[in-house]
Each structure stands twice: as C-alpha cells, then as structure tokens.
Design a protein around this motif. Structure first.
Motif, PDB file in Angstrom:
ATOM      1  N   ALA A 119       0.829  -1.208   0.000  1.00 19.63           N
ATOM      2  CA  ALA A 119       0.000   0.000   0.000  1.00 19.63           C
ATOM      3  C   ALA A 119       0.860   1.254   0.000  1.00 19.63           C
ATOM      4  O   ALA A 119       1.854   1.349   0.726  1.00 19.63           O
ATOM      5  CB  ALA A 119      -0.908  -0.001   1.225  1.00 19.63           C
ATOM      6  N   SER A 120       0.445   2.211  -0.797  1.00 20.52           N
ATOM      7  CA  SER A 120       1.109   3.516  -0.792  1.00 20.52           C
ATOM      8  C   SER A 120       0.833   4.220   0.536  1.00 20.52           C
ATOM      9  O   SER A 120      -0.049   3.816   1.303  1.00 20.52           O
ATOM     10  CB  SER A 120       0.582   4.372  -1.945  1.00 20.52           C
ATOM     11  OG  SER A 120      -0.781   4.695  -1.724  1.00 20.52           O
ATOM     12  N   LEU A 137       7.237  -1.290   6.842  1.00 20.70           N
ATOM     13  CA  LEU A 137       7.446  -0.180   5.926  1.00 20.70           C
ATOM     14  C   LEU A 137       8.583  -0.607   5.009  1.00 20.70           C
ATOM     15  O   LEU A 137       9.515  -1.279   5.447  1.00 20.70           O
ATOM     16  CB  LEU A 137       7.842   1.060   6.732  1.00 20.70           C
ATOM     17  CG  LEU A 137       8.182   2.307   5.935  1.00 20.70           C
ATOM     18  CD1 LEU A 137       7.702   3.532   6.681  1.00 20.70           C
ATOM     19  CD2 LEU A 137       9.673   2.407   5.680  1.00 20.70           C
ATOM     20  N   GLN A 138       8.485  -0.263   3.737  1.00 22.57           N
ATOM     21  CA  GLN A 138       9.586  -0.595   2.839  1.00 22.57           C
ATOM     22  C   GLN A 138       9.868   0.577   1.912  1.00 22.57           C
ATOM     23  O   GLN A 138       9.003   1.415   1.663  1.00 22.57           O
ATOM     24  CB  GLN A 138       9.307  -1.868   2.058  1.00 22.57           C
ATOM     25  CG  GLN A 138       8.117  -1.819   1.140  1.00 22.57           C
ATOM     26  CD  GLN A 138       7.869  -3.158   0.454  1.00 22.57           C
ATOM     27  OE1 GLN A 138       8.459  -4.169   0.786  1.00 22.57           O
ATOM     28  NE2 GLN A 138       6.994  -3.150  -0.524  1.00 22.57           N
ATOM     29  N   THR A 139      11.082   0.596   1.423  1.00 21.53           N
ATOM     30  CA  THR A 139      11.484   1.603   0.457  1.00 21.53           C
ATOM     31  C   THR A 139      11.787   0.890  -0.854  1.00 21.53           C
ATOM     32  O   THR A 139      12.570  -0.058  -0.882  1.00 21.53           O
ATOM     33  CB  THR A 139      12.728   2.367   0.948  1.00 21.53           C
ATOM     34  OG1 THR A 139      12.412   2.981   2.198  1.00 21.53           O
ATOM     35  CG2 THR A 139      13.142   3.434  -0.046  1.00 21.53           C
ATOM     36  N   VAL A 140      11.123   1.333  -1.897  1.00 24.50           N
ATOM     37  CA  VAL A 140      11.306   0.776  -3.234  1.00 24.50           C
ATOM     38  C   VAL A 140      12.066   1.818  -4.043  1.00 24.50           C
ATOM     39  O   VAL A 140      11.779   3.016  -3.942  1.00 24.50           O
ATOM     40  CB  VAL A 140       9.935   0.471  -3.883  1.00 24.50           C
ATOM     41  CG1 VAL A 140      10.098  -0.057  -5.283  1.00 24.50           C
ATOM     42  CG2 VAL A 140       9.132  -0.475  -3.021  1.00 24.50           C
ATOM     43  N   GLU A 141      13.005   1.371  -4.840  1.00 27.11           N
ATOM     44  CA  GLU A 141      13.762   2.309  -5.671  1.00 27.11           C
ATOM     45  C   GLU A 141      13.427   2.080  -7.136  1.00 27.11           C
ATOM     46  O   GLU A 141      13.514   0.966  -7.642  1.00 27.11           O
ATOM     47  CB  GLU A 141      15.265   2.136  -5.431  1.00 27.11           C
ATOM     48  CG  GLU A 141      16.070   3.234  -6.068  1.00 27.11           C
ATOM     49  CD  GLU A 141      17.529   3.216  -5.634  1.00 27.11           C
ATOM     50  OE1 GLU A 141      18.382   3.409  -6.530  1.00 27.11           O
ATOM     51  OE2 GLU A 141      17.815   3.014  -4.448  1.00 27.11           O
ATOM     52  N   LYS A 146      13.648   6.929  -4.562  1.00 24.33           N
ATOM     53  CA  LYS A 146      13.090   6.076  -3.511  1.00 24.33           C
ATOM     54  C   LYS A 146      11.643   6.457  -3.213  1.00 24.33           C
ATOM     55  O   LYS A 146      11.310   7.630  -3.126  1.00 24.33           O
ATOM     56  CB  LYS A 146      13.939   6.183  -2.246  1.00 24.33           C
ATOM     57  CG  LYS A 146      15.322   5.616  -2.458  1.00 24.33           C
ATOM     58  CD  LYS A 146      16.162   5.663  -1.215  1.00 24.33           C
ATOM     59  CE  LYS A 146      17.516   5.036  -1.539  1.00 24.33           C
ATOM     60  NZ  LYS A 146      18.401   5.019  -0.404  1.00 24.33           N
ATOM     61  N   LEU A 147      10.811   5.411  -3.068  1.00 27.27           N
ATOM     62  CA  LEU A 147       9.403   5.590  -2.705  1.00 27.27           C
ATOM     63  C   LEU A 147       9.122   4.700  -1.496  1.00 27.27           C
ATOM     64  O   LEU A 147       9.565   3.558  -1.436  1.00 27.27           O
ATOM     65  CB  LEU A 147       8.477   5.170  -3.849  1.00 27.27           C
ATOM     66  CG  LEU A 147       8.519   6.010  -5.111  1.00 27.27           C
ATOM     67  CD1 LEU A 147       9.387   5.355  -6.151  1.00 27.27           C
ATOM     68  CD2 LEU A 147       7.130   6.201  -5.648  1.00 27.27           C
ATOM     69  N   GLN A 151       4.053  -3.023   3.327  1.00 31.52           N
ATOM     70  CA  GLN A 151       3.569  -4.375   3.120  1.00 31.52           C
ATOM     71  C   GLN A 151       2.458  -4.591   4.149  1.00 31.52           C
ATOM     72  O   GLN A 151       2.656  -4.365   5.340  1.00 31.52           O
ATOM     73  CB  GLN A 151       4.681  -5.408   3.332  1.00 31.52           C
ATOM     74  CG  GLN A 151       5.708  -5.409   2.253  1.00 31.52           C
ATOM     75  CD  GLN A 151       6.742  -6.506   2.444  1.00 31.52           C
ATOM     76  OE1 GLN A 151       6.706  -7.286   3.378  1.00 31.52           O
ATOM     77  NE2 GLN A 151       7.689  -6.562   1.519  1.00 31.52           N
ATOM     78  N   MET A 152       1.287  -5.001   3.657  1.00 29.81           N
ATOM     79  CA  MET A 152       0.135  -5.190   4.525  1.00 29.81           C
ATOM     80  C   MET A 152      -0.506  -6.542   4.225  1.00 29.81           C
ATOM     81  O   MET A 152      -0.357  -7.075   3.118  1.00 29.81           O
ATOM     82  CB  MET A 152      -0.879  -4.054   4.329  1.00 29.81           C
ATOM     83  CG  MET A 152      -0.286  -2.676   4.629  1.00 29.81           C
ATOM     84  SD  MET A 152      -1.489  -1.330   4.527  1.00 29.81           S
ATOM     85  CE  MET A 152      -2.304  -1.527   6.117  1.00 29.81           C
ATOM     86  N   VAL A 153      -1.221  -7.072   5.210  1.00 31.13           N
ATOM     87  CA  VAL A 153      -1.829  -8.389   5.045  1.00 31.13           C
ATOM     88  C   VAL A 153      -3.160  -8.443   5.808  1.00 31.13           C
ATOM     89  O   VAL A 153      -3.349  -7.743   6.798  1.00 31.13           O
ATOM     90  CB  VAL A 153      -0.864  -9.500   5.521  1.00 31.13           C
ATOM     91  CG1 VAL A 153      -0.638  -9.467   7.022  1.00 31.13           C
ATOM     92  CG2 VAL A 153      -1.308 -10.863   5.068  1.00 31.13           C
ATOM     93  N   LYS A 154      -4.054  -9.298   5.303  1.00 29.40           N
ATOM     94  CA  LYS A 154      -5.331  -9.537   5.976  1.00 29.40           C
ATOM     95  C   LYS A 154      -5.653 -11.015   5.878  1.00 29.40           C
ATOM     96  O   LYS A 154      -5.571 -11.615   4.806  1.00 29.40           O
ATOM     97  CB  LYS A 154      -6.447  -8.717   5.321  1.00 29.40           C
ATOM     98  CG  LYS A 154      -7.806  -8.923   5.997  1.00 29.40           C
ATOM     99  CD  LYS A 154      -8.875  -8.069   5.344  1.00 29.40           C
ATOM    100  CE  LYS A 154     -10.224  -8.258   6.019  1.00 29.40           C
ATOM    101  NZ  LYS A 154     -11.249  -7.395   5.403  1.00 29.40           N
ATOM    102  N   LYS A 155      -6.017 -11.601   7.012  1.00 31.93           N
ATOM    103  CA  LYS A 155      -6.479 -12.993   7.040  1.00 31.93           C
ATOM    104  C   LYS A 155      -7.908 -13.004   6.510  1.00 31.93           C
ATOM    105  O   LYS A 155      -8.725 -12.154   6.862  1.00 31.93           O
ATOM    106  CB  LYS A 155      -6.470 -13.556   8.459  1.00 31.93           C
ATOM    107  CG  LYS A 155      -5.129 -13.500   9.131  1.00 31.93           C
ATOM    108  CD  LYS A 155      -4.216 -14.587   8.655  1.00 31.93           C
ATOM    109  CE  LYS A 155      -2.920 -14.592   9.455  1.00 31.93           C
ATOM    110  NZ  LYS A 155      -1.799 -15.068   8.696  1.00 31.93           N
TER     111      LYS A 155
END
Length: 158
Positions: A119-120, A137-141, A146-147, A151-155
């Motif tokens: 998710a943004s 939280l992650q950083t994508v290049e 860098k943005l 990372q999110m999850v739902k059962k």
C-alpha cells in the motif's frame, strides 16, 4: 455503481485512470519526482502491453458509473492484491471498498486464506480501515528514486 470483470476493451481507460490517479491523488504524499518514476507518461504504451496480460491473468474488476470506469482492482491467484485505483473525482464514495470486498469474496471462493498488498502512503489508512495489518514499511527504488510503501496483510475468513 456496477462491478464487472475486466475486459480487454477496458485497458485504455484503466491505464489512463492509473496515471491520472497517481498524479493527482497521490501528490499529497509523494513528490513530483516520485510520481514521475511511479507513473512515467512516456511509458504508457508499454504499460498497456504489460498490464493487458496481468489484468487478464489476475482476478480483475472494474467499477463503472454510467458506463464510465471509475475504479479497478486486481488480485493474483496466490492472494496478492496488486492494483487498486479509484478515479480522482470519485474518491470517498465507497468504490475502493466495493472493489476490495469483491476481491475478498473471490478469494474466499478460491480458499485463499490471506491477502497481501503493498500500500502507498496514501492508501495505507484505507487498508487499515478494512482490517489489513502493516507488516513493515519498505522503500522501493525506481530509476534511482526512492518511494515508501507498506507491506500489509489480511487474514480471510472462509
């Protein structure tokens, strides 16, 4: 509003909606430089080619109001919610929730136990409201820029 399965004739409108949404809605959380590498206008034709296959392979729905595509989302068969975008003029009207609910319903039918997404910053509060939990939280290049995303999850309850 109606939710229908993606068809090839929707491709142009879906890709255009993606670009318009990124460059308007996400501008409150990302710089112009970040928006330009995330959704570079000069790569629109390439995006149409690459997205056509993935949108057809994935479980993909478009939301329409008066025959106009106002949102779309897709889910892989392994449970990754890949894309979720709503037209800039139709934010806050329940379209994203309807799309995600449809994908979660499809996931249940396929016995997918968990949905993950990246998710943004802009979309994170929306996903939290729907019960998604932040993993990290992650950083994508992209092209040296860098943005940040999450990372999110739902059962999924079957």
């Amino acid at each position: 509003m109606e939710l229908i399965k993606f068809r090839d004739i929707d491709l142009e409108d879906v890709v255009t909606l993606f670009y318009e949404t990124i460059h308007s809605v996400n501008s409150k959380d990302y710089s112009q430089e970040q928006l330009d590498v995330w959704a570079p206008y000069d790569e629109k034709d390439i995006k149409k080619e690459t997205w056509k296959d993935s949108l057809n392979e994935n479980i993909t729905y478009v939301a329409k109001i008066n025959d106009k595509i106002v949102g779309f989302s897709d889910l892989t068969h392994s449970g990754h919610l890949d894309r979720l975008f709503v037209h800039k003029d139709y934010q806050g009207k329940g379209i994203a929730s309807a799309l995600v609910n449809m994908l979660e319903s499809e996931a249940r039918k396929l016995k997918i136990l968990e949905i993950d997404t990246e998710a943004s910053i802009t979309a994170k509060p929306f996903f939290e409201r729907l019960g998604y939990k932040t993993i990290c939280l992650q950083t994508v290049e992209l092209k040296g820029v860098k943005l940040t995303n999450y990372q999110m999850v739902k059962k999924i309850q079957l």
